[in-house]
Design a protein around this motif. Structure first.
Motif, short mmCIF file in Angstrom:
data_model
loop_
_atom_site.label_atom_id
_atom_site.label_comp_id
_atom_site.label_asym_id
_atom_site.label_seq_id
_atom_site.Cartn_x
_atom_site.Cartn_y
_atom_site.Cartn_z
N MET A 1 0.84 -1.20 0.00
CA MET A 1 0.00 0.00 0.00
C MET A 1 0.87 1.25 0.00
O MET A 1 1.93 1.26 0.60
N ASP A 2 0.43 2.28 -0.72
CA ASP A 2 1.18 3.53 -0.75
C ASP A 2 1.28 4.11 0.67
O ASP A 2 0.42 3.91 1.51
N ALA A 3 2.37 4.86 0.90
CA ALA A 3 2.56 5.50 2.20
C ALA A 3 1.43 6.51 2.43
O ALA A 3 1.10 7.30 1.54
N PRO A 4 0.82 6.50 3.61
CA PRO A 4 -0.26 7.44 3.89
C PRO A 4 0.24 8.87 4.01
O PRO A 4 1.38 9.12 4.41
N VAL A 5 -0.63 9.81 3.68
CA VAL A 5 -0.29 11.23 3.75
C VAL A 5 -0.72 11.78 5.10
O VAL A 5 -1.89 11.65 5.50
N ASP A 62 -4.62 11.35 5.20
CA ASP A 62 -4.95 10.11 5.91
C ASP A 62 -4.80 10.24 7.42
O ASP A 62 -5.24 9.36 8.16
N ALA A 63 -4.18 11.31 7.88
CA ALA A 63 -4.04 11.59 9.31
C ALA A 63 -3.63 13.05 9.48
O ALA A 63 -3.17 13.69 8.53
N ALA A 224 4.74 6.13 14.69
CA ALA A 224 4.48 4.83 14.08
C ALA A 224 3.02 4.43 14.28
O ALA A 224 2.36 3.91 13.37
N GLY A 225 2.49 4.71 15.48
CA GLY A 225 1.09 4.41 15.74
C GLY A 225 0.17 5.23 14.88
O GLY A 225 -0.83 4.71 14.34
N LEU A 226 0.47 6.51 14.73
CA LEU A 226 -0.36 7.38 13.89
C LEU A 226 -0.32 6.93 12.44
O LEU A 226 -1.36 6.84 11.77
N VAL A 227 0.87 6.66 11.92
CA VAL A 227 1.00 6.26 10.53
C VAL A 227 0.32 4.91 10.28
O VAL A 227 -0.32 4.71 9.25
N ARG A 231 -2.63 4.38 7.64
CA ARG A 231 -2.56 3.36 6.59
C ARG A 231 -3.81 2.47 6.62
O ARG A 231 -4.38 2.15 5.57
N LEU A 232 -4.24 2.10 7.81
CA LEU A 232 -5.44 1.28 7.96
C LEU A 232 -6.66 2.01 7.44
O LEU A 232 -7.49 1.44 6.70
N ARG A 233 -6.79 3.28 7.80
CA ARG A 233 -7.93 4.06 7.34
C ARG A 233 -7.89 4.25 5.83
O ARG A 233 -8.93 4.15 5.15
N ALA A 234 -6.71 4.53 5.27
CA ALA A 234 -6.59 4.70 3.83
C ALA A 234 -7.00 3.43 3.09
O ALA A 234 -7.64 3.48 2.04
N GLY A 235 -6.64 2.27 3.66
CA GLY A 235 -7.01 1.01 3.04
C GLY A 235 -8.52 0.80 3.05
O GLY A 235 -9.10 0.33 2.06
N ARG A 236 -9.16 1.15 4.17
CA ARG A 236 -10.60 1.01 4.25
C ARG A 236 -11.30 1.96 3.29
O ARG A 236 -12.29 1.60 2.64
N THR A 237 -10.77 3.19 3.17
CA THR A 237 -11.39 4.18 2.28
C THR A 237 -11.25 3.77 0.83
O THR A 237 -12.16 4.01 0.02
N ALA A 238 -10.11 3.15 0.48
CA ALA A 238 -9.88 2.78 -0.91
C ALA A 238 -10.67 1.55 -1.33
O ALA A 238 -10.93 1.34 -2.52
#
Length: 239
Positions: A1-5, A62-63, A224-227, A231-238
């Motif tokens: 997965m792409d790195a979250p923004v 994403d955060a 690390a926790g935030l990212v 990443r989890l949220r970006a995956g759900r959104t996509a």
């Protein structure tokens, strides 16, 4: 997965570099570097007054990190300024409060740092102690100038924060104000003198704030926790 923004709020103030002396939107490099080290892509978010801008920005990140900086305007929590309260920036307060409101609506992961924690408390209807040394009798939390205070912090067992940084952590602080009341958040860390050093929202959403500056140390746990949450949220959104 792409790195979250990960969006990072910024200062807006007079600055100097090279031949230039002018107003600038800026943020210490440690913030962006810590996001990148944790696997995210940092994006700076200077104050914007355009109506609806906060919701449009939040829809594209994403955060969110609400960074440190000047004191929050005391009128935001119904108080008169303490003699040591100074330098508040109404345009930054308004922008970051709008971002926090949009982040709430979008269930966006949020990390507040120092002033960011204080603003998150105010956004939730809370209040601040405007000069912490009046309460604790010392200046350890902000020794003066560009020096950070070294503070030992104990976290609350079972909290999200404790899972990220452990039961105790030594942190770098630079704050003369602190959170007094924090509706909607649970207190999850304190200094030995009783100062509230972290709070988090209950439930599943990743929404956490610390009074210290994790970006100044090799303290990858919080970012690390935030990212990871981003990443989890970006995956759900996509999907």
């Amino acid at each position: 997965m792409d790195a979250p923004v990960v969006g990072l709020t910024t200062y807006r103030q007079h600055a100097a570099w090279g031949v230039w002396r002018t107003t600038a939107d800026l943020l210490p490099t440690e913030y962006a570097a810590s996001v990148e080290a944790a696997g995210g892509v940092p994006l700076l978010l200077p104050p914007v007054a355009t109506p609806g801008a906060a919701s449009r920005v939040v829809a594209r990140i994403d955060a969110l990190v609400v960074a440190g900086g000047a004191d929050v305007d005391p009128s935001r929590y119904g108080a008169e300024p303490h003699p040591r309260t100074a330098g508040w920036q109404p345009e930054r307060d308004a922008w970051e409060l709008a971002l926090l409101a949009a982040a709430d609506d979008a269930d966006l992961p949020v990390l507040g740092i120092c002033r960011g924690m204080q603003l998150m408390a105010v956004h939730g209807g809370g209040t601040l102690d405007q000069h912490t040394p009046d309460l604790v009798g010392h200046e350890t939390h902000s020794p003066g100038g560009d020096a950070y205070g070294t503070v030992a912090v104990a976290t609350t067992e079972g909290s999200r924060l404790a899972g990220l940084v452990g039961p105790e952590v030594e942190v770098s602080c630079h704050h003369h104000q602190s959170v007094a009341t924090h509706p909607g958040f649970e207190a999850v860390a304190h200094a030995a003198d009783g100062t509230l050093e972290a709070m988090e929202a209950p439930g599943e959403r990743w929404c956490l704030a610390v009074q210290w500056h994790p970006e100044t140390r090799v303290e990858i746990g919080l970012m690390a926790g935030l990212v990871a949450a981003a990443r989890l949220r970006a995956g759900r959104t996509a999907s």
